[in-house]
Write a protein that holds these residues in place. Sequence first.
Motif, PDB file in Angstrom:
ATOM      1  N   VAL A   1       0.865  -1.181   0.000  1.00  0.00           N
ATOM      2  CA  VAL A   1       0.000   0.000   0.000  1.00  0.00           C
ATOM      3  C   VAL A   1       0.893   1.218   0.000  1.00  0.00           C
ATOM      4  CG1 VAL A   1      -1.894   1.189   1.119  1.00  0.00           C
ATOM      5  CG2 VAL A   1      -1.725  -1.290   1.288  1.00  0.00           C
ATOM      6  N   PHE A   2       0.835   1.972  -1.103  1.00  0.00           N
ATOM      7  CA  PHE A   2       1.769   3.079  -1.293  1.00  0.00           C
ATOM      8  C   PHE A   2       1.192   4.367  -0.724  1.00  0.00           C
ATOM      9  CE2 PHE A   2       4.852   5.207  -4.443  1.00  0.00           C
ATOM     10  CZ  PHE A   2       5.930   4.935  -3.636  1.00  0.00           C
ATOM     11  N   ASN A   3       1.416   5.477  -1.355  1.00  0.00           N
ATOM     12  CA  ASN A   3       1.145   6.799  -0.781  1.00  0.00           C
ATOM     13  C   ASN A   3      -0.350   7.116  -0.672  1.00  0.00           C
ATOM     14  OD1 ASN A   3       3.943   7.358  -0.716  1.00  0.00           O
ATOM     15  ND2 ASN A   3       3.882   7.923  -2.879  1.00  0.00           N
ATOM     16  N   LYS A   4      -0.647   8.070   0.209  1.00  0.00           N
ATOM     17  CA  LYS A   4      -1.967   8.695   0.334  1.00  0.00           C
ATOM     18  C   LYS A   4      -3.060   7.666   0.579  1.00  0.00           C
ATOM     19  CE  LYS A   4      -0.612  12.576  -2.638  1.00  0.00           C
ATOM     20  NZ  LYS A   4      -0.904  13.369  -3.862  1.00  0.00           N
ATOM     21  N   SER A   5      -2.801   6.787   1.536  1.00  0.00           N
ATOM     22  CA  SER A   5      -3.776   5.733   1.861  1.00  0.00           C
ATOM     23  C   SER A   5      -3.914   5.617   3.371  1.00  0.00           C
ATOM     24  CB  SER A   5      -3.338   4.397   1.248  1.00  0.00           C
ATOM     25  OG  SER A   5      -3.214   4.477  -0.145  1.00  0.00           O
TER      26      SER A   5
ATOM     27  N   TYR B   1       3.428  -4.088   3.330  1.00  0.00           N
ATOM     28  CA  TYR B   1       4.022  -2.751   3.323  1.00  0.00           C
ATOM     29  C   TYR B   1       2.922  -1.703   3.410  1.00  0.00           C
ATOM     30  CZ  TYR B   1       6.413   1.478   1.736  1.00  0.00           C
ATOM     31  OH  TYR B   1       6.915   2.755   1.646  1.00  0.00           O
ATOM     32  N   LEU B   2       3.035  -0.778   4.372  1.00  0.00           N
ATOM     33  CA  LEU B   2       2.170   0.391   4.475  1.00  0.00           C
ATOM     34  C   LEU B   2       3.037   1.632   4.399  1.00  0.00           C
ATOM     35  CD1 LEU B   2      -0.287  -0.513   7.400  1.00  0.00           C
ATOM     36  CD2 LEU B   2      -0.493  -1.039   4.977  1.00  0.00           C
ATOM     37  N   GLY B   3       2.683   2.568   3.529  1.00  0.00           N
ATOM     38  CA  GLY B   3       3.480   3.767   3.312  1.00  0.00           C
ATOM     39  C   GLY B   3       3.552   4.668   4.532  1.00  0.00           C
ATOM     40  N   SER B   4       4.455   5.631   4.456  1.00  0.00           N
ATOM     41  CA  SER B   4       4.744   6.485   5.617  1.00  0.00           C
ATOM     42  C   SER B   4       3.608   7.437   5.964  1.00  0.00           C
ATOM     43  CB  SER B   4       6.020   7.289   5.353  1.00  0.00           C
ATOM     44  OG  SER B   4       5.853   8.132   4.231  1.00  0.00           O
TER      45      SER B   4
ATOM     46  N   SER C   1      -3.241   6.333  11.112  1.00  0.00           N
ATOM     47  CA  SER C   1      -4.394   5.739  11.808  1.00  0.00           C
ATOM     48  C   SER C   1      -4.792   4.389  11.223  1.00  0.00           C
ATOM     49  CB  SER C   1      -5.590   6.709  11.764  1.00  0.00           C
ATOM     50  OG  SER C   1      -5.256   7.946  12.340  1.00  0.00           O
ATOM     51  N   SER C   2      -3.802   3.603  10.884  1.00  0.00           N
ATOM     52  CA  SER C   2      -4.051   2.269  10.346  1.00  0.00           C
ATOM     53  C   SER C   2      -3.892   1.219  11.441  1.00  0.00           C
ATOM     54  CB  SER C   2      -3.095   1.976   9.190  1.00  0.00           C
ATOM     55  OG  SER C   2      -3.348   2.835   8.087  1.00  0.00           O
ATOM     56  N   VAL C   3      -4.479   0.035  11.202  1.00  0.00           N
ATOM     57  CA  VAL C   3      -4.402  -1.073  12.150  1.00  0.00           C
ATOM     58  C   VAL C   3      -3.960  -2.326  11.406  1.00  0.00           C
ATOM     59  CG1 VAL C   3      -5.657  -2.542  13.758  1.00  0.00           C
ATOM     60  CG2 VAL C   3      -6.187  -0.095  13.635  1.00  0.00           C
ATOM     61  N   VAL C   4      -2.900  -2.953  11.905  1.00  0.00           N
ATOM     62  CA  VAL C   4      -2.414  -4.233  11.374  1.00  0.00           C
ATOM     63  C   VAL C   4      -2.524  -5.233  12.514  1.00  0.00           C
ATOM     64  CG1 VAL C   4      -0.460  -5.452  10.371  1.00  0.00           C
ATOM     65  CG2 VAL C   4      -0.841  -3.037   9.799  1.00  0.00           C
ATOM     66  N   GLU C   5      -3.453  -6.170  12.404  1.00  0.00           N
ATOM     67  CA  GLU C   5      -3.821  -6.967  13.570  1.00  0.00           C
ATOM     68  C   GLU C   5      -4.103  -8.416  13.197  1.00  0.00           C
ATOM     69  OE1 GLU C   5      -7.254  -6.925  17.102  1.00  0.00           O
ATOM     70  OE2 GLU C   5      -7.344  -5.489  15.453  1.00  0.00           O
ATOM     71  N   LYS C   6      -3.568  -9.334  13.996  1.00  0.00           N
ATOM     72  CA  LYS C   6      -3.878 -10.763  13.925  1.00  0.00           C
ATOM     73  C   LYS C   6      -3.595 -11.365  12.549  1.00  0.00           C
ATOM     74  CE  LYS C   6      -7.327 -10.573  17.610  1.00  0.00           C
ATOM     75  NZ  LYS C   6      -8.734 -10.849  17.999  1.00  0.00           N
TER      76      LYS C   6
ATOM     77  N   TYR D   1      12.137 -10.726   2.780  1.00  0.00           N
ATOM     78  CA  TYR D   1      12.778  -9.599   3.466  1.00  0.00           C
ATOM     79  C   TYR D   1      11.952  -9.273   4.711  1.00  0.00           C
ATOM     80  CZ  TYR D   1      15.125  -4.998   3.854  1.00  0.00           C
ATOM     81  OH  TYR D   1      15.829  -3.892   4.284  1.00  0.00           O
ATOM     82  N   ASN D   2      11.399  -8.085   4.828  1.00  0.00           N
ATOM     83  CA  ASN D   2      10.655  -7.693   6.020  1.00  0.00           C
ATOM     84  C   ASN D   2       9.289  -8.370   6.081  1.00  0.00           C
ATOM     85  OD1 ASN D   2      12.704  -5.879   6.725  1.00  0.00           O
ATOM     86  ND2 ASN D   2      11.771  -4.229   5.547  1.00  0.00           N
ATOM     87  N   GLY D   3       8.912  -8.801   7.284  1.00  0.00           N
ATOM     88  CA  GLY D   3       7.560  -9.319   7.461  1.00  0.00           C
ATOM     89  C   GLY D   3       6.527  -8.219   7.324  1.00  0.00           C
ATOM     90  N   ILE D   4       6.643  -7.191   8.171  1.00  0.00           N
ATOM     91  CA  ILE D   4       5.771  -6.012   8.125  1.00  0.00           C
ATOM     92  C   ILE D   4       6.659  -4.779   8.061  1.00  0.00           C
ATOM     93  CG2 ILE D   4       4.070  -4.613   9.376  1.00  0.00           C
ATOM     94  CD1 ILE D   4       3.108  -7.206  10.716  1.00  0.00           C
TER      95      ILE D   4
END
Length: 765
Positions: free
Chosen positions: A288-292, A323-326, A330-335, A343-346
């Motif tokens: 998920v890139f920019n402005k999201s 991947y969540l952009g910078s 107010s996002s939630v990554v859960e369960k 490479y990176n998990g999250i």
Amino acid sequence: MNAIASGLKPGDRVLFAAGEVFYGTIYLVKGGDIGNPIVYTTYGIGAPAMITSLEEIQTWRSLGGGKFEALIPNLRSSKVNIVEIDNLPRELGRYPNSDSDERFLKIEGIYNPNSLHGQPEGNNWIGGELVVRKNNWIIDRHPITSTSGSTINYQTIKTPYPVKLGYGYFIQNHVNTLDTFGEWVYNSILKTITVYTGATVPAAAKIKLATNDYLVTNQPFVKNLSFVNLHFKGSNKSLFYVKKSGNFKIENCILESAGENGIFMEEVPDLSITGNTIKNSLSNGIFVFNKSPRITVKNNLIENTMPFQGMGQSSDMNGIGLYLGSDSDSSVVEKNRIINTGYNGIHFGGDFTIVKNNLIDGFCVFKQDGGGIYTNSDRQISKNNQGREIHNNIIVNGIGNIDGNEEKVYLANGIYADDMASGIRIYNNTIHKVNGSGIFLHNNNNLELNENLIYNVPIQIRASHDAIGTPIRDITIENNQLSSVFVGELVMSFTTDDNDIAQFGQLDNNYFLDLLNTDFIFHSKDASDSPSGQIRNLQSWRQAFGYELNSHKPLFNLRPYEIITRSPIKSSTFESKIDLIAGTYGGISELISNGIKGNSLSITPNPGEHVLAYIQIGAVKAGDEILIEFDSKSLEENKEVQVFLEKTFDDNQEGTTRYFSTNKDPKRIQILLKARVSAPSESVVIKINEPSVPVIFDNMTVSKVKTKKLNISEYIFFEFNYSDQEVTLPMSGRYKNAKNEEFNQEVKIPAYGSVLLVKIPADQK
């Protein structure tokens, strides 16, 4: 369906029959309203309807040697990334093979930015692809333009990273690489695919390839859409490729075999991705890139992201499970369960973003200098720095990969706050079996680390300030359970380009499980130290920096080994001479009369130097165990003294050096060394760093011994609970944790928590 899509209205449902397969790409041209989306879903009883661009190749011609070629008449992509056999993506042909002992060839010369000299190899690789390891986290792919002997010329691609001498490369996507069942190459000029199936005819293998770039894509500004209970399989780029949308939902779907990303989103606020299975994405699972902002990613299985080392996209931000952009505020990554990631998990950003209750298992498989959970400032000053939380995650099996990498150090990190990341609470996480650092803080400020449990990790908490970023400040590290159970583990390592470790923040009330009383479980290095820094015990750590004044390190009274046989080599009580010492360099070894009990050996480094004192012990074989025992004292407490074998130290220092701390009162020391290599003439070396007052020795004996090691697994009880409910587990006997809390016969583990306990021997009260 696409022909009538422009007539869809808010609230409409597009229904695909269960168990059926639909070929092509869904083009989204109309959206719904807020609270009244257009829904794409399955109807009827059976498996979710499948949307795919996979087509089975029917007609093949033999090239000989187990290789077969086919035309691809229906290809609607500029390239082919997905070829399946037995319903799984297969790897491009490569040399050397991915299962070889040496998977990379070495770069031995660089002629210009587009030409390298490699290891001797006579094949003509024109039309193939050069895959180059450029640093820990970059693997780039360059089309090959020509070759001459061991010189390879290649095209420039969009990447800021140059090829480096001493790093590695391999060749892929060339017909000369094909020698393993299922390997394949694609010729973009002839539009042909060649596979190696050996004695198996391709028709029997049922070979399928993706023909479309995407399976779902949109016209800009189409919003309020839901995809529920569908199966998406096989695209050469992303399964979902959506830009400039919003209120987009993907729920309870299966997404597999994406040539790049399982899901790619850009400028899609209020995105919801829940309950899906996303597997075998060659670059990223969810990107998920920019402005999201306001993203929800919950209850997904993201598995086998970047399953092949050479088939991810080039440059940065590839091989990531999620991947969540910078600016994903107010996002939630859960369960989520994120399993086996290149490479990176999250990798997340955004103010007030919460990452909680996730299981990350197997990461940094092909790249490193990354983390199970990774975040950085992304060069933001006024945002991406507040209200962020990482908590109650289970992070296990950080692999690290040094293939083709000149830096032969494993750098997988459980949680990695990189490049001035700030405004984060990191608490109640479990980190286990990670081949780098448990939590790595790099040039950070305003971070809180509380109630984390770390086990079986070489460096449990690492903090580093270097020229890349700002000094570390306002770091709080409290109430964590850290452990030194296996040889060489450090609970903390702090390094800085300045002399400011004492200003990093507040460290107190932590609990250190030092199973075998290793004692030297801290490390520091500042601008005034030698390149290796200093190993410290808890008392030295407190005295140097004022940290851990109320922290706890209980004593477990377990010995690391039992001596089975003993054959003395040399011994001395130093009554009249010190000839046990064969030589001293960088200081003075002398006989003193007011030692421990009468005459004793005194060793002192020269000002500005370290002293090395040698005890010759003759020939040793690899695997020999050497025990040195002595009494020791010094006027200064808690100074580090190193003991090692000279040949071992020269050839392979890692894991062979042992330490003890100075004490004002006489203390009996016993140190076991193990030879890594055979040598005709070996020495036990005592090393004392400057500055130090004399260290005094007496009653010294060196013996060749055989030992029985302590079976640590019999004494350690470690379990985590990845569930919503507290669980109770039975145990045999009594145990206690680093907090000195005792557990008898059973232990309760909270939801998304863990325990690390040590068994109390039956003869101890």
